[in-house]
Design a protein around this motif. Structure first.
Motif, short mmCIF file in Angstrom:
data_model
loop_
_atom_site.label_atom_id
_atom_site.label_comp_id
_atom_site.label_asym_id
_atom_site.label_seq_id
_atom_site.Cartn_x
_atom_site.Cartn_y
_atom_site.Cartn_z
N UNK A 159 47.42 36.85 47.89
CA UNK A 159 48.41 37.92 47.84
C UNK A 159 48.24 38.83 46.63
N UNK A 160 48.39 40.13 46.87
CA UNK A 160 48.41 41.11 45.79
C UNK A 160 47.05 41.58 45.31
N UNK A 161 45.97 41.14 45.94
CA UNK A 161 44.62 41.43 45.46
C UNK A 161 44.14 42.79 45.98
N UNK A 162 43.44 43.52 45.10
CA UNK A 162 42.70 44.73 45.46
C UNK A 162 41.23 44.48 45.20
N UNK A 163 40.39 44.83 46.17
CA UNK A 163 38.94 44.74 46.02
C UNK A 163 38.39 46.16 46.04
N UNK A 164 37.70 46.53 44.98
CA UNK A 164 37.25 47.91 44.82
C UNK A 164 36.11 48.29 45.74
N UNK A 165 35.92 49.60 45.91
CA UNK A 165 34.91 50.14 46.81
C UNK A 165 33.53 49.56 46.52
N UNK A 173 34.17 32.28 48.90
CA UNK A 173 34.91 32.60 47.67
C UNK A 173 36.41 32.70 47.94
N UNK A 174 37.20 32.41 46.90
CA UNK A 174 38.65 32.56 46.94
C UNK A 174 39.03 33.61 45.90
N UNK A 175 39.49 34.77 46.38
CA UNK A 175 39.75 35.90 45.51
C UNK A 175 41.22 35.87 45.09
N UNK A 176 41.46 35.51 43.83
CA UNK A 176 42.84 35.35 43.34
C UNK A 176 43.28 36.53 42.48
N UNK A 177 42.33 37.36 42.03
CA UNK A 177 42.64 38.51 41.16
C UNK A 177 41.85 39.71 41.63
N UNK A 183 30.72 45.61 42.39
CA UNK A 183 30.27 44.36 41.78
C UNK A 183 30.09 43.29 42.84
N UNK A 184 29.42 42.20 42.45
CA UNK A 184 29.34 41.00 43.27
C UNK A 184 30.21 39.94 42.62
N UNK A 185 31.11 39.34 43.41
CA UNK A 185 31.98 38.28 42.91
C UNK A 185 31.83 37.07 43.80
N UNK A 188 35.25 29.96 43.37
CA UNK A 188 36.66 29.61 43.52
C UNK A 188 37.20 29.14 42.18
N UNK A 189 37.96 30.02 41.50
CA UNK A 189 38.31 31.39 41.89
C UNK A 189 37.12 32.33 41.74
N UNK A 190 37.13 33.41 42.52
CA UNK A 190 36.01 34.35 42.49
C UNK A 190 35.91 35.02 41.12
#
Length: 200
Positions: A159-165, A173-177, A183-185, A188-190
């Motif tokens: 919840x609440x995450x933004x992933x940039x262009x 991966x688990x995207x928490x922020x 970029x490449x992420x 866990x956490x990513x």
């Protein structure tokens, strides 16, 4: 969002109105919420059943239940959505099978996005207090996925995450922020491992 803020009763607004406003609401007590999710899930099942026989009809069902759908959206069933109207997908985006969006938070997916199989986008946050959690209180946070993003298979976006262009999220991966653009992420956490275009 202040997660320490406690829910307070507000009988003058529907649970749907509270959800859309980002306030605490009780997802188990709003009959309109149950009907919305049941209707969306029925439509998802119909899309899966239709896909092999009449792809155009399946596509029309999907785009008709979404908040917005850009041109040339491509997808593979099955797909599991809670609230179709809260999902916005840009043009030329591809969504692979076993895609799931959970909760009533608004989800925006940009143009030219590639989403791998079994991706999960979660928008709800449940109450931390046990009694409030038992009572069904939750809040939702939006998710924003920019243009030209690639999510690998089995990626979870919290919840609440933004992933940039233009960014790439590695499989599993688990995207928490928030993830910045370009970029490449992975992990866990990513975590960002490098900028796209940098030598490995």
């Amino acid at each position: 969002m202040d997660l320490t803020e406690r829910p307070t009763p507000d009988p003058d607004r529907s649970e749907f109105d509270k959800m859309v406003a980002g306030d605490w609401y009780r997802y188990r007590s709003g009959p309109e919420l149950a009907e919305m999710t049941n209707s969306t899930q029925r439509t998802c099942r119909r899309i899966t059943a239709l896909y092999d026989e009449d792809r155009d009809a399946a596509y029309a069902l999907l785009t008709g239940m979404l908040g917005t759908a850009g041109e040339n959206l491509d997808f593979r069933p099955p797909m599991y959505l809670d609230y179709g109207s809260r999902l916005h997908i840009g043009r030329d985006t591809f969504i692979n099978g076993d895609f799931l969006t959970l909760g009533g938070g608004e989800i925006t997916i940009g143009n030219n996005v590639l989403i791998g199989p079994s991706a999960r986008l979660y928008t709800p946050i449940h109450a931390l207090d046990v009694d409030e959690r038992r009572a069904g209180y939750e809040r939702v946070l939006p998710i924003h996925i920019g243009n030209d993003v690639w999510l690998g298979g089995n990626v979870v976006v919290c919840p609440g995450v933004t992933i940039g262009d233009g960014s790439v999220i590695g499989a599993g991966s688990v995207v928490t922020k928030d993830v910045p653009a370009g970029v490449i992420a992975v992990g866990n956490p990513a975590r960002v491992v490098r900028t796209i275009g940098e030598p490995e």
